[in-house]
Motif scaffolding. Structure first.
Motif, PDB file in Angstrom:
ATOM      1  N   PRO A 232       0.542  -1.620   0.207  1.00  0.00           N
ATOM      2  CA  PRO A 232      -0.163   0.229   0.088  1.00  0.00           C
ATOM      3  C   PRO A 232       0.130   0.985  -0.146  1.00  0.00           C
ATOM      4  O   PRO A 232       2.134   1.225   0.759  1.00  0.00           O
ATOM      5  CB  PRO A 232      -0.590  -0.289   1.358  1.00  0.00           C
ATOM      6  CG  PRO A 232      -1.036  -1.720   1.055  1.00  0.00           C
ATOM      7  CD  PRO A 232       0.445  -2.400   1.635  1.00  0.00           C
ATOM      8  N   SER A 233       0.162   2.088  -0.531  1.00  0.00           N
ATOM      9  CA  SER A 233       1.057   3.956  -0.965  1.00  0.00           C
ATOM     10  C   SER A 233       1.345   3.849   1.041  1.00  0.00           C
ATOM     11  O   SER A 233       2.108   4.878   0.994  1.00  0.00           O
ATOM     12  CB  SER A 233       0.094   4.432  -1.358  1.00  0.00           C
ATOM     13  OG  SER A 233      -0.111   4.706  -2.861  1.00  0.00           O
ATOM     14  N   LYS A 238       5.318   5.954   4.043  1.00  0.00           N
ATOM     15  CA  LYS A 238       6.275   5.434   5.784  1.00  0.00           C
ATOM     16  C   LYS A 238       8.029   5.473   5.734  1.00  0.00           C
ATOM     17  O   LYS A 238       8.631   6.030   6.659  1.00  0.00           O
ATOM     18  CB  LYS A 238       5.084   4.653   6.886  1.00  0.00           C
ATOM     19  CG  LYS A 238       5.932   4.169   8.118  1.00  0.00           C
ATOM     20  CD  LYS A 238       7.041   3.049   8.192  1.00  0.00           C
ATOM     21  CE  LYS A 238       5.686   1.365   7.617  1.00  0.00           C
ATOM     22  NZ  LYS A 238       7.052   0.811   7.700  1.00  0.00           N
ATOM     23  N   ASP A 239       8.165   4.346   4.656  1.00  0.00           N
ATOM     24  CA  ASP A 239       9.132   3.885   5.001  1.00  0.00           C
ATOM     25  C   ASP A 239      10.359   4.628   4.127  1.00  0.00           C
ATOM     26  O   ASP A 239      11.477   4.596   4.959  1.00  0.00           O
ATOM     27  CB  ASP A 239       9.481   2.619   3.737  1.00  0.00           C
ATOM     28  CG  ASP A 239       9.475   1.415   4.630  1.00  0.00           C
ATOM     29  OD1 ASP A 239       8.605   1.665   5.491  1.00  0.00           O
ATOM     30  OD2 ASP A 239       8.594  -0.228   3.520  1.00  0.00           O
ATOM     31  N   SER A 265       4.082  10.724  -1.256  1.00  0.00           N
ATOM     32  CA  SER A 265       3.398  11.487  -0.197  1.00  0.00           C
ATOM     33  C   SER A 265       1.916  12.082  -0.804  1.00  0.00           C
ATOM     34  O   SER A 265       1.202  11.741  -0.633  1.00  0.00           O
ATOM     35  CB  SER A 265       3.679  12.654   0.476  1.00  0.00           C
ATOM     36  OG  SER A 265       5.355  12.649   1.337  1.00  0.00           O
ATOM     37  N   LEU A 266       2.474  11.990  -2.515  1.00  0.00           N
ATOM     38  CA  LEU A 266       1.691  12.713  -3.114  1.00  0.00           C
ATOM     39  C   LEU A 266       0.016  11.278  -3.413  1.00  0.00           C
ATOM     40  O   LEU A 266      -0.599  11.384  -3.367  1.00  0.00           O
ATOM     41  CB  LEU A 266       1.780  12.899  -4.470  1.00  0.00           C
ATOM     42  CG  LEU A 266       1.063  13.315  -5.826  1.00  0.00           C
ATOM     43  CD1 LEU A 266      -0.181  14.078  -5.661  1.00  0.00           C
ATOM     44  CD2 LEU A 266       1.470  13.879  -7.184  1.00  0.00           C
ATOM     45  N   PRO A 272      -3.877   6.369  -0.757  1.00  0.00           N
ATOM     46  CA  PRO A 272      -3.604   5.572   0.864  1.00  0.00           C
ATOM     47  C   PRO A 272      -3.503   3.843   0.717  1.00  0.00           C
ATOM     48  O   PRO A 272      -2.484   3.217   1.475  1.00  0.00           O
ATOM     49  CB  PRO A 272      -4.019   6.402   2.017  1.00  0.00           C
ATOM     50  CG  PRO A 272      -5.538   6.897   1.652  1.00  0.00           C
ATOM     51  CD  PRO A 272      -5.398   7.074   0.114  1.00  0.00           C
ATOM     52  N   GLU A 273      -4.229   3.286   0.321  1.00  0.00           N
ATOM     53  CA  GLU A 273      -4.444   2.346   0.660  1.00  0.00           C
ATOM     54  C   GLU A 273      -4.313   1.216  -0.954  1.00  0.00           C
ATOM     55  O   GLU A 273      -4.192  -0.002  -0.757  1.00  0.00           O
ATOM     56  CB  GLU A 273      -6.079   1.734   1.243  1.00  0.00           C
ATOM     57  CG  GLU A 273      -6.052   2.117   2.177  1.00  0.00           C
ATOM     58  CD  GLU A 273      -5.515   1.967   3.864  1.00  0.00           C
ATOM     59  OE1 GLU A 273      -4.960   0.459   3.794  1.00  0.00           O
ATOM     60  OE2 GLU A 273      -5.535   2.445   4.242  1.00  0.00           O
ATOM     61  N   SER A 274      -3.833   1.980  -2.149  1.00  0.00           N
ATOM     62  CA  SER A 274      -4.044   1.085  -3.233  1.00  0.00           C
ATOM     63  C   SER A 274      -2.683   0.757  -2.963  1.00  0.00           C
ATOM     64  O   SER A 274      -1.522   1.453  -2.564  1.00  0.00           O
ATOM     65  CB  SER A 274      -4.768   2.278  -3.873  1.00  0.00           C
ATOM     66  OG  SER A 274      -6.091   2.076  -4.169  1.00  0.00           O
ATOM     67  N   ASP A 275      -2.101   0.045  -4.081  1.00  0.00           N
ATOM     68  CA  ASP A 275      -0.750  -0.353  -4.198  1.00  0.00           C
ATOM     69  C   ASP A 275       0.228   1.338  -4.162  1.00  0.00           C
ATOM     70  O   ASP A 275      -0.299   1.519  -4.754  1.00  0.00           O
ATOM     71  CB  ASP A 275      -0.775  -1.371  -5.355  1.00  0.00           C
ATOM     72  CG  ASP A 275       0.962  -1.766  -5.633  1.00  0.00           C
ATOM     73  OD1 ASP A 275       0.590  -3.053  -4.785  1.00  0.00           O
ATOM     74  OD2 ASP A 275       1.827  -1.246  -6.026  1.00  0.00           O
ATOM     75  N   TYR A 276       1.171   0.949  -4.377  1.00  0.00           N
ATOM     76  CA  TYR A 276       2.056   2.699  -4.256  1.00  0.00           C
ATOM     77  C   TYR A 276       2.459   2.780  -5.653  1.00  0.00           C
ATOM     78  O   TYR A 276       1.837   4.430  -5.699  1.00  0.00           O
ATOM     79  CB  TYR A 276       3.633   2.369  -3.733  1.00  0.00           C
ATOM     80  CG  TYR A 276       4.404   1.018  -4.340  1.00  0.00           C
ATOM     81  CD1 TYR A 276       6.268   2.545  -4.370  1.00  0.00           C
ATOM     82  CD2 TYR A 276       4.641   0.232  -4.608  1.00  0.00           C
ATOM     83  CE1 TYR A 276       6.763   2.114  -5.390  1.00  0.00           C
ATOM     84  CE2 TYR A 276       5.804  -0.111  -4.930  1.00  0.00           C
ATOM     85  CZ  TYR A 276       6.513   0.290  -5.465  1.00  0.00           C
ATOM     86  OH  TYR A 276       7.897  -0.298  -6.575  1.00  0.00           O
ATOM     87  N   SER A 277       2.094   1.591  -6.575  1.00  0.00           N
ATOM     88  CA  SER A 277       1.662   1.402  -7.568  1.00  0.00           C
ATOM     89  C   SER A 277       1.342   2.850  -8.547  1.00  0.00           C
ATOM     90  O   SER A 277       0.882   3.175  -9.617  1.00  0.00           O
ATOM     91  CB  SER A 277       2.217   1.160  -8.984  1.00  0.00           C
ATOM     92  OG  SER A 277       0.980   0.032  -8.446  1.00  0.00           O
ATOM     93  N   ALA A 278      -0.264   3.492  -7.848  1.00  0.00           N
ATOM     94  CA  ALA A 278      -1.080   3.797  -7.993  1.00  0.00           C
ATOM     95  C   ALA A 278      -0.495   5.246  -7.804  1.00  0.00           C
ATOM     96  O   ALA A 278      -1.096   6.164  -9.163  1.00  0.00           O
ATOM     97  CB  ALA A 278      -2.131   4.475  -6.816  1.00  0.00           C
ATOM     98  N   LEU A 279       1.041   6.083  -8.012  1.00  0.00           N
ATOM     99  CA  LEU A 279       1.998   6.553  -8.416  1.00  0.00           C
ATOM    100  C   LEU A 279       1.619   6.796  -9.965  1.00  0.00           C
ATOM    101  O   LEU A 279       1.556   8.322 -10.708  1.00  0.00           O
ATOM    102  CB  LEU A 279       2.960   7.044  -7.316  1.00  0.00           C
ATOM    103  CG  LEU A 279       3.566   8.157  -8.281  1.00  0.00           C
ATOM    104  CD1 LEU A 279       2.945   9.618  -7.364  1.00  0.00           C
ATOM    105  CD2 LEU A 279       5.200   8.091  -7.922  1.00  0.00           C
TER     106      LEU A 279
END
Length: 291
Positions: A232-233, A238-239, A265-266, A272-279
């Protein structure tokens, strides 16, 4: 392998539940506690406190999202340390700050509990397949005790060094992962804004050697708009925040990682709950390419 040992899970989300399934498959028993108080699927009993889980377990495995959740689950009369016996083994697979990892080690030593920081590299597909890479910090004797667990949940274990080393190595790896994804998202946005045909662009990136296998998987999912959370994003951002703090404490200049943290952060703000690749999807929306 046949064993009657019980593994007590503190935190039982997407990663921990898959680790538990692999351990149960080879003969371990599993019990669990979630800080939210939610959970339980019938096959793994859920208990009322972390202390109760620790008291009834041979080995405790912690998998919580951040420093605050780790502190809440470990300390106090209902925390896991309160229920652990002398010479117990506590495996902390959480991605937390070096300071949180050091505090847990110190608290464990005060109770004669062996603590290994052992975050894992990999997402839910690797956890399900037992193909994680375990990044462990601790002495040789502790590593030997934990080896059967690590061999079950992962395809490899990196003994990163003394206690705390696994935590620091995880920040290094996730920093590289986050920076790579941010570069991919920005480059795709440029290509789309410049008029490159969308399917061609995504397919071309799957062919070239400069894209890692991990990021190719993210690009394939982004092509069809699938941002189901493997990582998740909110956790990726956070990391990155933990890494920035850690580099600042050592006066290591990391301007690239600072900019990447702003990009992630964007992504966290948008999904927030989608995979970080949602960027990738966020950047595509910014350039307003609807082809």
């Amino acid at each position: 392998m046949s064993t009657t040992q019980t593994i007590g899970f503190i935190g039982f989300g997407a990663m921990a539940s898959r680790m538990a399934a692999n351990l149960v498959h080879i003969g371990y028993q599993a019990i669990a506690y979630t800080p939210s108080g939610k959970g339980g699927n019938g096959s793994v009993p859920f208990l009322k406190s972390a202390a109760e889980v620790a008291q009834k377990s041979d080995i405790v495995l912690v998998c919580v999202p951040d420093d605050e959740a780790l502190a809440a689950a470990m300390y106090g009369p209902q925390g896991a340390l309160a229920g652990m016996q002398a010479n117990g083994l506590l495996l902390n697979t959480s991605s937390v700050s070096p300071e949180a990892s050091a505090a847990l080690l110190e608290a464990g030593q005060a109770k004669n509990v062996v603590v290994i920081d052992c975050p894992v590299s990999g997402s839910t597909p690797e956890a399900e397949a037992g193909n994680l890479v375990v990044l462990a910090g601790g002495d040789d004797a502790a590593m030997a005790r934990a080896k059967p667990i690590f061999d079950c949940i992962g395809k490899a274990t990196v003994h990163a060094g003394p206690s705390g080393s696994g935590t620091r190595l995880k920040l290094v790896i996730n920093g590289i992962m986050g920076a790579g994804l941010a570069a991919v998202a920005e480059a795709i946005a440029y290509g789309l804004a410049a008029g490159l045909e969308r399917n061609m662009l995504f397919d071309a990136l799957d062919e070239v050697a400069v894209i890692s296998p991990h990021h190719k998987r993210k690009i394939k999912a982004a092509k069809i708009g699938d941002f189901a959370p493997q990582f998740p994003s909110r956790l990726m951002q956070k990391d990155m925040r933990l890494l920035l703090d850690a580099t600042a404490r050592l006066a290591v200049p990391t301007p690239t990682l600072a900019a990447v943290t702003q990009q992630l952060s964007l992504g966290r703000r948008a999904a927030p709950e989608s995979d970080y690749s949602a960027l990738i999807g966020v950047m595509e929306q910014i350039v307003a390419n609807d082809a």
